[in-house]
Enzyme design. Structure first.
Site, PDB file in Angstrom:
ATOM      1  N   GLY A 185       0.785  -1.223   0.000  1.00  0.00           N
ATOM      2  CA  GLY A 185       0.000   0.000   0.000  1.00  0.00           C
ATOM      3  C   GLY A 185       0.815   1.270   0.000  1.00  0.00           C
ATOM      4  CB  SER A 237       0.162  -6.089  -6.791  1.00  0.00           C
ATOM      5  OG  SER A 237       0.262  -4.921  -7.583  1.00  0.00           O
ATOM      6  CE1 TYR A 244      -4.114   2.998 -11.243  1.00  0.00           C
ATOM      7  CE2 TYR A 244      -5.551   1.528 -12.477  1.00  0.00           C
ATOM      8  CZ  TYR A 244      -4.335   2.144 -12.319  1.00  0.00           C
ATOM      9  OH  TYR A 244      -3.340   1.923 -13.238  1.00  0.00           O
ATOM     10  CG  LEU A 247       7.323   1.523  -2.589  1.00  0.00           C
ATOM     11  CD1 LEU A 247       8.342   1.108  -1.537  1.00  0.00           C
ATOM     12  CD2 LEU A 247       7.841   2.695  -3.389  1.00  0.00           C
ATOM     13  CG  ASP A 264       3.037  -0.615 -11.355  1.00  0.00           C
ATOM     14  OD1 ASP A 264       3.668   0.428 -11.602  1.00  0.00           O
ATOM     15  OD2 ASP A 264       1.985  -0.637 -10.698  1.00  0.00           O
TER      16      ASP A 264
END
Length: 380
Positions: A117, A123, A217, A120, A167
């Protein structure tokens, strides 16, 4: 951590594991641009997820999460979304199966020091580490880009977060002391040295937990898409906000809800900022680069509305300090970290200042991480 994870695996499962190290990521600039076909500037960092994993000769997958000391299992015959951390592992397995790759049963221990959370990308590190491990165990011969796309699809279909590719890409393609400019449309990418030994990347965790799976999101993504549809009526060649200009947006301003206009304006500006930023890095102009970071934060806070009072306060504190070249909220927003470029010999003074002022205002201690830029997923 690697040794402890290995020992934990041997204790639980009684055999020698394969070890995979999967990093978190930072993004210097280019936030919420990836799902708009724009550019991003991420890097892998020294915060990481560690897998110890081995085949078990069954049709069952067994996992132990070190962070909460919890075991979970699932059958390869019925891989369907399930609440909790195991969902991320199941998403990777299901995506591989859907793409025609054979997966057999495995045991694994998952450990790590990426704060959940904090923005960074823990997931993506969980996804990237597992797909790389299974690629090694089963000899799929996947490219790093294929692995990233598998991780992205897993996140879309299991946790239900319609993330862009940044990511997973950064997690798998990171190089030590390099940032990556990724074109999220073509997936072309270029490395740029982050050659500023006099500065450190300092992350200040607001301790406000965020979840990218929160509805906000996906709402931002939908708002951008609705702006594109309005622009397309006058400019059918526009496929995404990557193709749009401010003048095109102005032409449809009156027919857009104010918030949709603001979202699109931020993204168009941010895509341009990333292009400018890489030139500044090449010229060694870190202070000018830092000014762009502050501009990004202002846009994320006022136009994109993914900041929060705590993050705004942390960035305002940074702006008071001469040793800080730039700062902004990082990641999806709604909590998590700010990223700060701080003179190396002033890091201790800066972190003391941040802690003191933040405790005074919010009565909680912000976690602070001084990070280095490292390689992407590594199979040991």
């Amino acid at each position: 951590m690697i040794q402890k994870t290995k020992e934990q695996f041997v204790e639980l499962f009684g055999k020698e594991p394969l070890i995979v190290v999967s990093p978190g990521r930072i993004n210097l600039i280019g936030e919420h641009t990836d799902y708009n076909d724009g550019f991003v500037l991420p890097a892998a960092i020294d915060k990481k997820i560690v897998y110890a994993i081995a085949l078990n000769g069954t049709n069952q997958c067994n996992a132990f999460a070190e962070f909460n000391q919890e075991k979970a299992s699932f059958s390869l015959d019925a891989v369907v979304p399930t609440p909790g951390w195991i969902n991320y592992l199941m998403g990777v397995v299901a995506t591989l199966q859907q793409r025609g790759y054979s997966v057999a049963g495995f045991d694994c221990v998952v450990a790590g020091d990426i704060p959940v959370g904090a923005g960074l990308s823990s997931s993506a590190a969980v996804e990237g580490g597992l797909v790389a491990a299974l690629d090694k165990l089963f000899g799929y011969g996947l490219s790093r880009m294929e692995m990233a796309l598998i991780g992205q699809q897993a996140e879309h279909t299991f946790p239900g977060v319609m993330c862009g590719i940044m990511d997973q890409f950064a997690n798998l393609h990171g190089k030590k002391d390099q940032v990556i400019r990724l074109d999220c449309r073509s997936l072309d990418y270029e490395y740029f040295p982050f050659a500023f030994p006099g500065y450190k990347v300092v992350l200040c965790n607001s301790m406000v937990h965020h979840s990218l799976a929160s509805s906000e999101y996906n709402v931002r993504r939908q708002q951008c898409e609705s702006g594109v549809k309005a622009i397309q009526r006058l400019h059918p060649e526009v496929k995404s906000l990557r193709d749009a200009s401010k003048s095109m947006l102005e032409e449809v301003k009156e027919e857009l809800p104010a918030k949709v206009y603001d979202r699109c304006l931020y993204v168009i500006d941010e895509i341009s900022r990333v292009q400018t930023a890489t030139g500044l890095l090449q010229q060694g102009k870190l202070n000018e680069f830092g000014k762009l970071m502050y501009e990004t934060h202002e846009g994320l806070s006022k136009l994109y509305e993914v900041s929060c009072p705590e993050l705004d306060f942390l960035v305002s504190l940074a702006s008071e300090r001469e040793e800080v070249a730039g700062a902004r909220v990082m990641g999806g927003g709604f909590g998590g970290c700010t990223i700060n470029l701080v003179e190396a010999d002033k890091v201790e003074d800066y972190t003391s200042f941040i802690r003191s002022r933040y405790q005074e205002r919010y009565k909680k201690d912000p976690e602070i991480y001084v990070t280095t830029i490292e390689n992407g997923v590594t199979v040991l």
